[in-house]
Write a protein that holds these residues in place. Structure first.
Motif, short mmCIF file in Angstrom:
data_model
loop_
_atom_site.label_atom_id
_atom_site.label_comp_id
_atom_site.label_asym_id
_atom_site.label_seq_id
_atom_site.Cartn_x
_atom_site.Cartn_y
_atom_site.Cartn_z
N ASN A 84 -22.82 73.70 42.77
CA ASN A 84 -23.25 74.10 44.11
C ASN A 84 -24.50 74.97 44.01
O ASN A 84 -24.51 75.98 43.33
CB ASN A 84 -22.12 74.88 44.80
CG ASN A 84 -22.31 74.91 46.29
OD1 ASN A 84 -23.42 74.82 46.78
ND2 ASN A 84 -21.22 75.04 47.01
N ILE A 115 -22.66 81.73 49.80
CA ILE A 115 -21.32 81.43 50.32
C ILE A 115 -20.46 82.67 50.12
O ILE A 115 -20.48 83.29 49.07
CB ILE A 115 -20.72 80.22 49.59
CG1 ILE A 115 -21.51 78.96 49.94
CG2 ILE A 115 -19.24 80.05 49.94
CD1 ILE A 115 -21.15 77.74 49.13
N ASP A 167 -16.50 83.47 51.16
CA ASP A 167 -15.24 83.14 51.82
C ASP A 167 -14.57 84.35 52.46
O ASP A 167 -13.70 84.20 53.30
CB ASP A 167 -14.27 82.48 50.83
CG ASP A 167 -14.66 81.04 50.54
OD1 ASP A 167 -15.22 80.39 51.43
OD2 ASP A 167 -14.40 80.57 49.42
N ASN A 196 -24.58 79.92 56.87
CA ASN A 196 -23.25 79.32 56.67
C ASN A 196 -22.41 79.55 57.92
O ASN A 196 -21.86 80.62 58.12
CB ASN A 196 -22.58 79.94 55.44
CG ASN A 196 -23.33 79.60 54.17
OD1 ASN A 196 -23.66 78.46 53.92
ND2 ASN A 196 -23.62 80.61 53.37
N THR A 208 -18.27 70.51 47.98
CA THR A 208 -17.46 71.45 48.75
C THR A 208 -16.02 70.96 48.79
O THR A 208 -15.78 69.74 48.82
CB THR A 208 -17.99 71.63 50.19
OG1 THR A 208 -17.16 72.57 50.87
CG2 THR A 208 -18.04 70.34 50.96
N LYS A 209 -15.10 71.88 48.81
CA LYS A 209 -13.68 71.54 48.93
C LYS A 209 -13.28 71.38 50.39
O LYS A 209 -12.17 70.98 50.68
CB LYS A 209 -12.83 72.63 48.26
CG LYS A 209 -13.03 72.69 46.77
CD LYS A 209 -12.22 73.81 46.15
CE LYS A 209 -12.53 73.84 44.65
NZ LYS A 209 -11.91 74.97 43.99
N ARG A 210 -14.17 71.68 51.30
CA ARG A 210 -13.87 71.63 52.73
C ARG A 210 -14.32 70.32 53.37
O ARG A 210 -14.55 70.27 54.57
CB ARG A 210 -14.52 72.81 53.44
CG ARG A 210 -13.88 74.13 53.05
CD ARG A 210 -14.35 75.23 53.94
NE ARG A 210 -13.55 76.42 53.76
CZ ARG A 210 -14.05 77.61 53.49
NH1 ARG A 210 -15.35 77.78 53.38
NH2 ARG A 210 -13.25 78.63 53.35
N SER A 211 -14.44 69.30 52.58
CA SER A 211 -14.84 67.98 53.08
C SER A 211 -13.89 66.94 52.50
O SER A 211 -13.47 67.05 51.34
CB SER A 211 -16.27 67.68 52.64
OG SER A 211 -16.57 66.32 52.80
N ASN A 269 -25.27 75.29 57.12
CA ASN A 269 -24.16 74.76 56.33
C ASN A 269 -22.91 74.92 57.18
O ASN A 269 -22.44 76.04 57.39
CB ASN A 269 -24.05 75.54 55.02
CG ASN A 269 -22.85 75.14 54.20
OD1 ASN A 269 -22.06 74.29 54.58
ND2 ASN A 269 -22.71 75.76 53.05
N PHE A 318 -19.96 73.74 56.39
CA PHE A 318 -18.77 73.60 55.56
C PHE A 318 -18.28 74.91 54.96
O PHE A 318 -17.11 75.05 54.63
CB PHE A 318 -19.03 72.61 54.41
CG PHE A 318 -19.23 71.21 54.89
CD1 PHE A 318 -18.16 70.36 55.09
CD2 PHE A 318 -20.50 70.75 55.16
CE1 PHE A 318 -18.34 69.08 55.55
CE2 PHE A 318 -20.71 69.46 55.62
CZ PHE A 318 -19.62 68.62 55.81
N GLU A 319 -19.16 75.87 54.78
CA GLU A 319 -18.80 77.10 54.08
C GLU A 319 -19.00 78.32 54.99
O GLU A 319 -19.70 78.25 55.99
CB GLU A 319 -19.66 77.27 52.82
CG GLU A 319 -19.66 76.08 51.88
CD GLU A 319 -18.32 75.76 51.25
OE1 GLU A 319 -17.43 76.64 51.23
OE2 GLU A 319 -18.16 74.64 50.76
#
Length: 154
Positions: free
Chosen positions: A24, A29, A31, A64, A105-108, A134, A136-137
């Protein structure tokens, strides 16, 4: 003949699998960033200015705008942009230019995301700004350098 087909298949596979990096490249990013809050006018509440001139203007430092689980990537970009104004409080206009810059990404569902690119302008501006988003993040939402917070009375 079979060798030529295999070579073509191999080249084709390499071309398309190399488009998405396994590393990445997005640097901001976070979280643990707070979930964005909406105003009554359906814009994001923004309170802090970025001190990084790359924030939003560079594909490695996009805004983001992940917000819960929205599937429409332009909704949150609009919520963010509509909270902003030009350098002297001018109203902004914006349009989506393209998607770019694939990243993992893990969110897709497919394991990859794309950035959305928007052009921002205001009356008297001769050089539009380009902002990267972005969806997704998560990350802390900041006001990009050169822009201001929109006066909610307008």
């Amino acid at each position: 003949m079979k060798l030529n087909q295999f070579v073509l298949f191999l080249l084709f596979s390499l071309l398309f699998t190399s488009c998405i990096s396994t590393k990445n490249s997005i640097k901001n990013i976070d979280d643990s960033a707070p979930t964005p809050v909406l105003t009554k006018k359906n814009t994001f509440v923004l309170t802090e200015y970025s001190s990084d001139k790359k924030y939003g203007f560079d594909a490695t430092y996009p805004v983001n705008i992940f917000y819960r689980n929205t599937l429409n990537d332009t909704i949150n970009a609009g919520r963010f942009i509509r909270a902003l104004a030009g350098p002297n409080g001018e109203p902004l206009t914006y349009k989506r230019l393209e998607s770019c810059c694939p990243f993992p990404t893990k969110r897709s569902d497919i394991g990859a995301g794309m950035l959305e690119v928007f052009e921002i302008t205001w009356p008297g501006n001769t050089k539009p700004l380009v902002l990267y988003f972005n969806s997704f993040e998560k990350g802390k939402l900041l006001i990009p350098m050169g822009l201001t917070l929109k006066n909610e009375d307008n």
